[in-house]
Design a protein around this motif. Structure first.
Motif, mmCIF file in Angstrom:
data_model
loop_
_atom_site.group_PDB
_atom_site.id
_atom_site.type_symbol
_atom_site.label_atom_id
_atom_site.label_comp_id
_atom_site.label_asym_id
_atom_site.label_seq_id
_atom_site.Cartn_x
_atom_site.Cartn_y
_atom_site.Cartn_z
ATOM 1 N N ILE A 256 0.693 -1.326 0.035
ATOM 2 C CA ILE A 256 -0.119 -0.006 0.126
ATOM 3 C C ILE A 256 0.858 1.285 -0.018
ATOM 4 O O ILE A 256 0.588 2.153 -0.782
ATOM 5 N N ALA A 257 1.791 1.025 0.566
ATOM 6 C CA ALA A 257 2.905 2.370 1.009
ATOM 7 C C ALA A 257 3.691 2.833 -0.215
ATOM 8 O O ALA A 257 3.722 3.778 -0.583
ATOM 9 N N VAL A 258 4.123 1.623 -0.883
ATOM 10 C CA VAL A 258 4.797 2.088 -2.356
ATOM 11 C C VAL A 258 3.958 2.427 -3.516
ATOM 12 O O VAL A 258 4.148 3.294 -4.037
ATOM 13 N N VAL A 259 2.721 1.631 -3.522
ATOM 14 C CA VAL A 259 1.704 2.150 -4.560
ATOM 15 C C VAL A 259 1.166 3.546 -4.242
ATOM 16 O O VAL A 259 1.313 4.453 -5.352
ATOM 17 N N SER A 260 0.773 3.990 -3.031
ATOM 18 C CA SER A 260 0.193 5.162 -2.809
ATOM 19 C C SER A 260 1.140 6.161 -3.072
ATOM 20 O O SER A 260 1.203 7.316 -3.311
ATOM 21 N N THR A 261 2.582 5.938 -2.587
ATOM 22 C CA THR A 261 3.479 6.732 -2.746
ATOM 23 C C THR A 261 3.940 7.063 -4.248
ATOM 24 O O THR A 261 4.056 8.423 -4.622
ATOM 25 N N LEU A 262 3.705 6.263 -5.152
ATOM 26 C CA LEU A 262 3.999 6.631 -6.534
ATOM 27 C C LEU A 262 2.940 7.304 -7.040
ATOM 28 O O LEU A 262 3.150 8.224 -7.712
ATOM 29 N N ILE A 263 1.739 7.130 -6.803
ATOM 30 C CA ILE A 263 0.676 7.871 -6.934
ATOM 31 C C ILE A 263 0.667 9.494 -6.453
ATOM 32 O O ILE A 263 0.439 10.440 -7.359
ATOM 33 N N THR A 264 0.880 9.550 -5.251
ATOM 34 C CA THR A 264 1.223 10.865 -4.645
ATOM 35 C C THR A 264 2.312 11.500 -5.142
ATOM 36 O O THR A 264 2.184 12.782 -5.067
ATOM 37 N N PHE A 265 3.370 11.024 -5.550
ATOM 38 C CA PHE A 265 4.642 11.519 -6.101
ATOM 39 C C PHE A 265 4.294 12.248 -7.404
ATOM 40 O O PHE A 265 4.320 13.692 -7.270
ATOM 41 N N PHE A 266 3.579 11.869 -8.105
ATOM 42 C CA PHE A 266 3.177 12.539 -9.483
ATOM 43 C C PHE A 266 1.985 13.473 -9.119
ATOM 44 O O PHE A 266 1.910 14.719 -9.717
ATOM 45 N N LEU A 267 0.933 13.202 -8.353
ATOM 46 C CA LEU A 267 -0.075 14.014 -8.032
ATOM 47 C C LEU A 267 0.696 15.307 -7.222
ATOM 48 O O LEU A 267 -0.049 16.457 -7.437
#
Length: 242
Positions: A14-25
């Motif tokens: 969850i942390a890896v996937v959400s961080t990737l999304i949040t990084f770009f957003l």
């Protein structure tokens, strides 16, 4: 009884996937707000709102928004993307809760840039996209890297919003933070202590890695020098070195 590692695996996923999304957003929104001349304070307030709201309230709002009885929820279910009581729902919760950290830290890094370099790049003939990747990102990279590390740590420890929208399903949505809660609810303090130690160690390692990465970054003057070389402006002299 064997130590169940599924909460660790689920939390990291969850942390890896959400961080990737949040990084770009976070970067995209920070760039958009930075360039606003009207309604900037309103936009900044809306994007930063999850930072000051209780996580359980955020989770409640997400549950109402994405629940099967809502318009969005029905659309998601119709395309096979039911997010309530799934790990995808936990990802959404982690993104919403950790997003303000990425956004605000990145925006602060953008605000510290040398705008003369941006003007110089425009004068030379660079397009806005090229300026963003060759000037904005390099000059702000230390702040962006720090924001990413903090975002990951926040997503890893998320509890309130996660349990509201994703629940507490063993092997499916039970994260480490939820595992601590479940262990305490069942009176298993030893298991709770074990998960607390794991969370503390991962969080500490994340912060140490962030500090190490920041220490390895080029100094501000050196980054400016490299950006000037990249865009073809007169680089001048380096006044500081690592």
């Amino acid at each position: 009884m064997d130590f169940d590692l599924s909460p660790l695996v689920i939390s990291m996923r969850i942390a890896v996937v959400s961080t990737l999304i949040t990084f770009f957003l976070g970067i995209i929104c920070a760039r958009a707000v930075y360039g606003m001349k009207r309604f900037r304070y309103l936009a900044d307030g809306i994007l930063s709102l999850p930072l000051v709201m209780p996580p359980t309230v955020v989770g409640f709002l997400l549950l109402i928004l994405c629940g099967r009885n809502s318009a969005l929820g029905r659309v998601l279910v119709s395309i096979g993307m039911d997010v309530v009581f799934t790990w995808q729902g936990a990802v959404i919760a982690a993104v919403v809760v950790s997003f303000p950290i990425m956004y605000r830290t990145t925006l602060g890094a953008f605000e510290q840039m040398d705008t003369d370099l941006i003007d110089a790049a425009r004068t030379i003939g660079f397009g806005e996209a090229a300026i963003f990747f060759k000037v904005w990102i390099p000059l702000s990279w230390s702040g962006i890297a720090a924001a990413t590390s903090l975002t990951f740590a926040r997503a890893l420890g998320e509890f309130g919003a996660t349990i509201m929208i994703a629940g507490n399903i063993p092997g499916k949505t039970r994260t480490m933070s939820v595992a601590v809660y479940s262990a305490m609810q069942s009176g298993n303090r030893e298991l709770a202590y074990q998960w607390v130690i794991v969370i503390l160690l991962i969080s500490l390692c994340t912060l140490i890695l962030m500090n190490y990465m920041n220490s390895r970054q080029y100094s501000r003057d050196d980054r400016i020098y490299r950006v000037k070389k990249k865009i073809g402006a007169s680089p001048g002299e380096r006044t500081d070195h690592d």
